[in-house]
Design a protein around this motif. Structure first.
Motif, mmCIF file in Angstrom:
data_model
loop_
_atom_site.group_PDB
_atom_site.id
_atom_site.type_symbol
_atom_site.label_atom_id
_atom_site.label_comp_id
_atom_site.label_asym_id
_atom_site.label_seq_id
_atom_site.Cartn_x
_atom_site.Cartn_y
_atom_site.Cartn_z
ATOM 1 N N LEU A 258 50.017 -4.850 -45.986
ATOM 2 C CA LEU A 258 51.283 -5.097 -44.316
ATOM 3 C C LEU A 258 49.932 -4.795 -43.463
ATOM 4 N N SER A 259 49.730 -4.193 -42.733
ATOM 5 C CA SER A 259 49.776 -4.579 -41.542
ATOM 6 C C SER A 259 48.419 -5.441 -41.337
ATOM 7 N N ALA A 260 47.376 -5.810 -41.705
ATOM 8 C CA ALA A 260 46.348 -6.605 -42.024
ATOM 9 C C ALA A 260 47.206 -8.084 -41.880
ATOM 10 N N SER A 261 48.539 -8.113 -42.392
ATOM 11 C CA SER A 261 49.165 -9.581 -43.116
ATOM 12 C C SER A 261 49.418 -9.604 -41.784
ATOM 13 N N ASN A 262 50.209 -8.311 -41.268
ATOM 14 C CA ASN A 262 51.486 -8.372 -39.717
ATOM 15 C C ASN A 262 50.006 -9.180 -38.781
ATOM 16 N N GLN A 263 48.700 -8.957 -38.640
ATOM 17 C CA GLN A 263 47.704 -8.715 -37.883
ATOM 18 C C GLN A 263 47.276 -10.059 -37.933
ATOM 19 N N ALA A 264 47.931 -11.103 -39.287
ATOM 20 C CA ALA A 264 46.677 -12.312 -39.184
ATOM 21 C C ALA A 264 48.076 -13.177 -38.652
ATOM 22 N N THR B 64 56.103 -3.001 -20.346
ATOM 23 C CA THR B 64 55.001 -2.189 -21.179
ATOM 24 C C THR B 64 56.321 -1.638 -22.361
ATOM 25 N N LEU B 65 55.911 -2.401 -23.440
ATOM 26 C CA LEU B 65 56.446 -1.969 -24.789
ATOM 27 C C LEU B 65 56.478 -1.214 -26.048
ATOM 28 N N GLY B 66 54.472 -0.761 -25.365
ATOM 29 C CA GLY B 66 54.028 0.215 -26.378
ATOM 30 C C GLY B 66 54.086 -0.940 -28.505
ATOM 31 N N SER B 67 54.096 0.573 -28.651
ATOM 32 C CA SER B 67 53.813 -0.360 -30.207
ATOM 33 C C SER B 67 55.616 -0.022 -31.231
ATOM 34 N N MET B 68 56.110 -0.595 -30.089
ATOM 35 C CA MET B 68 57.914 -1.064 -30.123
ATOM 36 C C MET B 68 57.453 -2.071 -31.017
ATOM 37 N N TYR C 178 47.145 -5.416 -33.330
ATOM 38 C CA TYR C 178 47.063 -3.937 -33.473
ATOM 39 C C TYR C 178 45.166 -3.411 -33.160
ATOM 40 N N PRO C 179 45.212 -2.277 -33.331
ATOM 41 C CA PRO C 179 43.459 -1.831 -32.970
ATOM 42 C C PRO C 179 43.210 -1.377 -34.116
ATOM 43 N N ARG C 180 41.943 -1.367 -34.897
ATOM 44 C CA ARG C 180 41.106 -1.292 -35.807
ATOM 45 C C ARG C 180 41.418 -0.594 -36.694
ATOM 46 N N THR C 181 41.905 1.108 -36.528
ATOM 47 C CA THR C 181 42.109 2.132 -36.781
ATOM 48 C C THR C 181 43.632 2.033 -37.196
ATOM 49 N N GLU C 182 44.503 0.780 -37.219
ATOM 50 C CA GLU C 182 45.686 0.792 -37.162
ATOM 51 C C GLU C 182 46.084 0.075 -38.174
ATOM 52 N N LEU C 183 44.843 -0.666 -38.853
ATOM 53 C CA LEU C 183 44.732 -1.961 -39.771
ATOM 54 C C LEU C 183 44.039 -1.268 -41.089
ATOM 55 N N THR C 184 45.250 -0.708 -41.608
ATOM 56 C CA THR C 184 45.083 0.168 -42.995
ATOM 57 C C THR C 184 45.627 0.097 -43.989
ATOM 58 N N SER C 185 46.137 -1.672 -44.102
ATOM 59 C CA SER C 185 47.302 -1.499 -45.552
ATOM 60 C C SER C 185 47.156 -3.363 -45.545
#
Length: 745
Positions: A262-268, A294-298, A253-260
């Motif tokens: 859950l997103s932080a845990s998924n990133q880890a 190229t699957l983007g954010s799928m 995730y880019p930093r702009t999408e690390l907003t919760s």
């Protein structure tokens, strides 16, 4: 002189021609005797990625078009599934057809359709709102290790790979194959090179917490992505010369999408997975070819986008077509390759016998009874899946699997049944919260304890406990009298309290509380998954007293005793928002003074509803009525109406009487489906029209006395039960508003 010169020249020409011919033959002999240049052995590496991994199918399609033979496959997670299907002999187009036509939501939903459950389990569904039962033991509560046991997905993989079901050495598959998994206990990687192909594929994609771990040789195995999501090194060990590597790993995730959180845990988790993936990518050589669709954010759970993912896989492969060209072979050579890797086993073998493994012997008669039509006929996967669904509908088994085995010249099925690891004792809970926006709030909280498999006939002990506005205690011992769970005997005891409103000219006079204790001895027969006939004897007593109103109103003590007969029918696909099926009940209660009752009394009531749908639209038509056939009925014999869908414009249980009737037509439309898989949350908007009333005398019942009500509502089928926001209207200028979770108990 001239003649001699000509002769000399002629001799020279003959010598030169002979020499050329000799040299030509020598070259020809050399070319024949020299060994042909062997084509390189090609290995295919398919990464994990959940739904993103369906891009691998598009890659395989283009490799087929380019006539590129694959000699070995190493895969992780979804890459192991797609790779395993391809290694079994399926073509890329066959795998594409399977992935395109598959209902992925249904494939990840283990719980059988409600219509497939036995009638008794349907009653659990009717009375207790949370769909899932927790196990209970002396150590406390137990839960399954995964939300999904993978039953349906396993059956799909079984039917797709039956041609190689008896091959246990993965090097003997049409294409050599490896599946990467992770030992949940030690964290070590486990590479599966032998065993059962379907089990290996299932183990590799068992995402922890979502899918139940797969036990192989005493090890609990889960998703291989935790250990090695891109198994380049594993493929390299399979005696290959060049690798085609397909990486569908989810990007960070880019930093702009690390907003919760859950997103932080998924990133880890993604960081840990990608670290090993980078090491594998760094090991690629000059001859190796990397394909990155190229699957983007799928996301890994967006199985609704598999067509787009497969298309992305095709496009990414075509972009490296020039690099791949050197690996192509002629059309003739590729045809020979395809013939060599095609499964040579009969796809639908004749089944000669049924076996049950040593650990499942206690279920032998049950399995053979459910599959008694299989021996002597060709394997029909649809019929077999129906048979297995009937076993799952008993709600006893965590998994039911089978192998196609061969003994001599006979084929058979070897079944493996695993009882729920969090059983055999379970707890289900229910909750009912209601607010009428007029300062009145009601609640009921209930729990059902079920002790199953008390003996070889499948006896169970059921106990209900409920607190709130309608407290209740119920216990029943259910003893089947036959293996197929048809005839039964069921002694039971029940204590409960409920409220009754007493009206005079539509004005509240009092609220009574009716408290009763009752014992039953029931006998009956269950009709598979659709109905039950039950009859029995009962004896009890109770008290009816004023809770709100004139304290001088009398307190009534009563005794009951007699017999009852009930027929029940239920084929609804859902209790709360049905789209198909019907439900019916008719019951006669007969109080008799000779059996302890205060007076002779007959009470009859019936309910019926029918659901049908088209697309997102559904209509439910229902009818209910009852009558107390005695001039001496007490408040304990009254029926109640009022509340959402029970004359929606009238407050809950606010009208009562010894006779009642109501008819409804309910329409609703699905307006959304939040979540995914087992966590989906369907939402609905609807309207209802209702006519009915209660009467003190049967002669009072007439068309003119009917109340006409309607409602508008929004609802959602949540994991905790139905959630409603509704407004009701009554033709006698009454309105009611509702916000509640659950149904009335």
């Amino acid at each position: 002189m001239l003649t001699k010169v000509i002769q000399h020249v002629a001799r020279m020409l003959v010598i030169i021609v002979c020499a050329c011919v000799a040299i030509n033959f020598a070259w020809a002999d050399e070319s024949v005797s020299s060994p042909a240049v062997a084509r390189p052995r090609i290995g295919l590496v398919l990464s994990g990625g959940g739904a993103r991994g369906t891009a691998h199918v598009g890659v395989l399609k283009v490799l087929d078009e380019l006539h590129i033979p694959i000699d070995a496959i190493a895969g992780t997670s979804m890459g192991a599934v797609v790779g395993g299907l391809y290694a079994s002999g399926m073509s890329a187009h066959e795998i594409e057809k399977l992935c395109s036509s598959l209902d992925w939501q249904d494939a990840f939903r283990d719980r059988p359709s409600r219509r497939a459950f036995g009638y008794r389990r349907k009653q659990d569904d009717s009375n207790f709102l949370v769909h899932y039962a927790m196990g209970i033991s002396t150590d406390g509560f137990k839960m399954p290790l995964g939300l999904v046991q993978g039953r349906k997905l396993t059956q799909i993989l079984r039917s797709s790979t039956v041609g190689v079901a008896d091959i246990k050495d993965f090097d003997r598959l049409p294409i050599a194959y490896r599946a990467v998994t992770t030992d949940l206990e030690t964290g070590e990687g486990v590479v599966l090179s032998s065993g059962d192909l379907v089990t290996a594929m299932r183990a590799s994609m068992s995402a922890p917490g979502v899918f139940e771990p797969v036990e192989i040789d005493g090890r609990l195995l889960v998703d291989g992505g935790l250990y090695n999501n891109l198994p380049v090194d594993i493929a390299r060990q399979m005696n290959v010369d060049v690798l085609i590597v397909v990486d569908v790993t989810f990007p960070l995730y880019p930093r702009t999408e690390l907003t919760s959180p859950l997103s932080a845990s998924n990133q880890a988790v993604s960081i840990l997975i990608r670290r090993r993936t980078k090491e594998q990518l760094a090991s690629l050589g000059e001859k190796d070819i990397l394909i990155s669709p190229t699957l983007g954010s799928m996301s890994s759970i967006e199985f609704g986008r598999v067509l787009k993912a497969m298309s992305s896989g095709e496009q990414a492969t075509r972009e490296v077509r020039e690099k791949l060209a050197g690996l192509s072979v002629s059309e003739t050579e590729y045809a020979q390759y395809l013939a060599s890797r095609a499964a040579k086993h009969e796809v639908s073998p004749k089944i000669d016998f049924i076996n049950v493994d040593a650990e499942s012997q206690r279920y032998t008669l049950l399995v053979k009874s459910a599959t008694n039509n299989l021996p002597g006929s060709k394997l029909d996967f649809n019929k077999l899946n129906d048979d297995l669904a009937s076993l799952y509908a008993l709600d006893v088994f965590e998994s039911i699997d089978y192998d196609v085995v061969r003994k001599g010249d006979q084929n058979g099925l070897d079944f493996h049944l695993k009882r729920k690891s969090w059983g055999p004792n379970y707890v289900r809970v229910g909750i009912n919260l209601e607010d009428d926006f007029a300062g009145n709030t009601k609640y009921n909280i209930a729990a059902r304890l079920i002790l199953t498999e008390l003996n070889s006939s499948g006896a169970e002990w059921l106990s209900d406990f409920q607190i709130g506005d309608h407290p209740k205690i119920l216990t029943e011992l259910y003893q089947p009298l036959s293996l197929r769970y048809r005839y039964f005997v069921a002694p039971r005891f029940e204590f409960g309290t409920r409220s009754l409103q007493v009206l005079d000219n539509n004005k509240h006079v009092a609220e009574y509380r009716v408290r009763a204790t009752q014992g039953n001895l029931d006998f009956g027969r269950e009709f598979g998954d659709w109905g039950e006939v039950r009859a029995g004897l009962y004896r009890g007593k109770g008290t009816s007293y004023v809770n709100i109103g004139d304290p001088n109103l009398p307190t009534e003590h009563f005794n009951i005793g007699g017999y009852f007969v009930r027929f029940s029918y239920d084929t609804l696909d859902s209790v709360y928002f049905p789209r198909h099926g019907a439900q019916a009940l008719i019951q006669l209660d007969a109080d008799r003074t000779g059996m302890g009752a205060d007076h002779n009394l007959n009470k009859v009531f019936t309910q019926w509803q029918l659901a049908n749908s088209s697309g997102r639209h559904a209509v439910v038509v229902s009818l209910a009525m009852g009558s107390t056939l005695s001039a001496k009925s007490g408040t304990q014999d009254y029926f109640t109406l009022g509340g959402f869908l029970n004359l929606s414009g009238v407050s809950t249980d606010s009208i009562s009487g010894p006779h009642y009737g109501i008819a409804r037509v309910v329409y609703y439309r699905q307006i959304g489906r939040g979540g995914s898989g087992v966590l989906e949350l369907p939402a609905y908007a609807g309207v209802s029209f209702e006519v009915g009333n209660t009467w003190n005398k049967r002669s009072d019942a007439s068309i003119d006395s009917l109340r006409h009500d309607a409602s508008l509502f929004f609802g959602a089928d949540s994991p905790l039960g139905p959630l409603y926001l509704a407004a009701g209207y009554d033709d006698r200028h009454q309105t009611a508003f509702y916000l509640f979770l659950g149904r009335s108990f």
